[in-house]
Write an enzyme that holds these catalytic residues in place. Structure first.
Site, PDB file in Angstrom:
ATOM      1  N   VAL A 132       0.857  -1.196   0.000  1.00  0.00           N
ATOM      2  CA  VAL A 132       0.000   0.000   0.000  1.00  0.00           C
ATOM      3  C   VAL A 132       0.887   1.239   0.000  1.00  0.00           C
ATOM      4  O   VAL A 132       1.766   1.382   0.849  1.00  0.00           O
ATOM      5  CB  VAL A 132      -0.919   0.040   1.243  1.00  0.00           C
ATOM      6  CG1 VAL A 132      -1.778   1.298   1.242  1.00  0.00           C
ATOM      7  CG2 VAL A 132      -1.789  -1.203   1.314  1.00  0.00           C
ATOM      8  N   GLY A 134       3.346   2.282  -1.817  1.00  0.00           N
ATOM      9  CA  GLY A 134       4.771   2.077  -2.122  1.00  0.00           C
ATOM     10  C   GLY A 134       5.776   2.451  -1.040  1.00  0.00           C
ATOM     11  O   GLY A 134       6.040   1.665  -0.141  1.00  0.00           O
ATOM     12  N   LYS A 205      -6.214  -1.611  -1.737  1.00  0.00           N
ATOM     13  CA  LYS A 205      -5.334  -0.994  -0.728  1.00  0.00           C
ATOM     14  C   LYS A 205      -6.145  -0.541   0.485  1.00  0.00           C
ATOM     15  O   LYS A 205      -5.701  -0.688   1.627  1.00  0.00           O
ATOM     16  CB  LYS A 205      -4.584   0.174  -1.356  1.00  0.00           C
ATOM     17  CG  LYS A 205      -3.565  -0.307  -2.416  1.00  0.00           C
ATOM     18  CD  LYS A 205      -3.074   0.842  -3.270  1.00  0.00           C
ATOM     19  CE  LYS A 205      -2.026   0.380  -4.278  1.00  0.00           C
ATOM     20  NZ  LYS A 205      -1.771   1.377  -5.329  1.00  0.00           N
TER      21      LYS A 205
HETATM   22  N1  HSE Z   1      -1.137   1.273 -10.274  1.00  0.00           N
HETATM   23  C1  HSE Z   1      -0.699   1.753  -9.002  1.00  0.00           C
HETATM   24  C2  HSE Z   1      -0.849   3.258  -8.973  1.00  0.00           C
HETATM   25  C3  HSE Z   1       0.724   1.348  -8.746  1.00  0.00           C
HETATM   26  O1  HSE Z   1      -1.160   3.894  -9.988  1.00  0.00           O
HETATM   27  O2  HSE Z   1      -0.681   3.847  -7.901  1.00  0.00           O
HETATM   28  C4  HSE Z   1       1.036   1.095  -7.307  1.00  0.00           C
HETATM   29  O3  HSE Z   1       0.266   0.081  -6.737  1.00  0.00           O
END
Ligand code: HSE
Length: 428
Positions: A132, A134, A205
């Site tokens: 969640v 990053g 998330k």
């Molecule tokens: N696809 C996700 C985003 C990447 O745009 O935040 C990270 O989970």
């Protein structure tokens, strides 16, 4: 000192970042955990592929089971993604007594409770900080930083792609389709952007954050989801005129042990700290009963931010190994799940109605709000040279979701209303 051996499943962008950090920060890492950390084996799709890091080819295998079944390996770092096959690898690794670090939000949102139960049975750690937001250490913060408090509300901008699109639409007055196309050309958005733009990625998330924040087992189907594909540049212009920014917000609320979690485009008051989170950045706002407002901001994706969280989890696993306490700090949800009913979910609403421009229309509309006990904060009617109908913009006070649904159903059959053009939740 005996090195701790790590097996890596996946060597894509994030996996490469993990190798870089483990190798580049070795002295810093080993001084914290008391032994060297060695990436022993790496499962890849294609062992011949050219990579921008140097890896000993003898470490590579195209068979993940070789990594899972290697008795030398203490910890598995999973950065290959995927759901069902990956779940099998992780469960099997736990059966072999290996600890897991994963960045896989899809897997944790769907099967987190099963995986954590297995980990507890096997006295293993499963850490998933990178799943969640990053690089933002929000999972450890919810588990440890908020261990003494009761969380009342979590609001998250947890999808960078949609935040990039909405920011561009807001700052440049551009249309959704134009910005999406540009984001795809720049590689920010996937060629099939559905999971991001329809809110599913954010919902997964939020299910993870809700489970940790409220200590109850939130499943994906408990999260109501609406994406941003219906947001127009006109909606964003209205939001700005009224002093709001449009954001795809995950909102999780808990009162009296009952919770509600949703993801939807939301008009958030421009002065709110989360309203100024722009571009691909993520943020999670947490309101604790005792601490009050807090907010955590940073990169939600990208190789190095995500790898930072993964390697921090690796350090945590190894510290636990040294102390002999693996598997003791799992947050297995212990509270009975109680979802709020629509009668108990309250928020403000923005409505844009296209209506007949004649006498008595406004009276009929306000009468419907009165009938369902929804109080209005502001009502504006404006002429639009491009629209022969009158445009009415309404912002309500806090109203129950149940009452608002009744109002909307009534409006669908009210002959003076041509169309309900837009409806958004309003926050702040
Ligand atoms: N696809 C996700 C985003 C990447 O745009 O935040 C990270 O989970």
């Amino acid at each position: 000192m005996k090195p701790v051996k790590v097996g890596l499943l996946g060597l894509g962008t994030v996996g490469t970042g993990v190798v870089r950090i483990v190798e580049g920060n070795q002295e810093h890492l080993s001084s914290q955990v008391g032994s060297p950390i060695v990436i022993e084996r790496i499962a890849v799709k294609n062992s011949e592929k050219a990579r921008d890091i140097v890896v000993d080819p003898s470490k590579l295998t195209t068979d993940p089971w070789e990594v899972i079944n290697d008795p030398e390996i203490d910890v598995i770092v999973e950065v290959m993604g995927g759901i069902n096959g990956t779940k099998d690898y992780i469960l099997q690794a736990l059966d072999h007594g290996k600890h897991i670090v994963t960045a896989n939000k899809d897997l944790m949102a769907l099967y987190g409770s099963e995986i954590l139960a297995k980990a507890q049975e096997k006295q293993c750690d499963v850490f998933y900080e990178a799943s969640v937001a990053g690089g933002i250490p929000i999972i450890r913060t919810l588990i440890e930083g908020f261990s003494s408090d009761r969380i009342v509300k979590i609001m998250g901008i947890v999808n960078g792609t949609t935040n990039y699109i909405l920011t561009k639409m807001s700052q440049e007055g551009a249309s959704y389709n134009d910005v999406l196309k540009e984001a795809q050309d720049l590689g920010y958005a996937e060629s099939d952007p559905t999971s991001d733009v329809e809110g599913l990625d954010a919902a997964r998330k939020m299910a993870i954050l809700g489970t940790l924040g409220f200590r109850t087992n939130v499943e994906l189907q408990d999260v109501s989801v609406k994406g941003i594909s219906g947001v127009s540049k006109e909606d964003i212009a209205f939001a700005k005129r009224l002093g709001y920014e449009m954001k795809l917000l995950g909102i999780a609320e808990c009162q009296n042990e009952e919770f509600n979690i949703s993801v939807q485009p939301t008009m958030i008051r421009a002065g709110h700290p989360i309203a100024s989170v722009n571009g691909v950045f993520n943020a999670v706002y947490v309101y604790g009963e005792a601490v009050g407002e807090t907010m955590f901001y940073g990169a939600g994706a990208g190789a190095m931010p995500t790898a930072t969280s993964i390697v921090a989890d690796l350090v945590a696993v190894i510290k636990n190994l040294k102390l002999g306490v693996n598997g003791l700090k799992q947050i297995v949800p212990y509270k009975t799940k109680k979802l709020k009913s629509d009668e108990d979910i309250y928020f403000k609403n923005f409505l844009l109605l296209h209506v007949d421009d004649k006498a008595g229309v406004l009276a009929k509309i306000t009468q419907v709000f009165a009938e369902y006990d929804v109080s209005l904060d502001s009502v504006v009617q404006q002429a639009n040279p491009h629209n022969p109908d009158a445009e009415i913009i309404i912002v309500t006070h806090n109203a129950s979701k149940a009452s608002m649904n009744k109002v909307l159903r009534h409006f669908e059959n009210l002959n003076v209303i041509r169309r309900i053009k837009s409806h958004y939740r309003v926050e702040g």
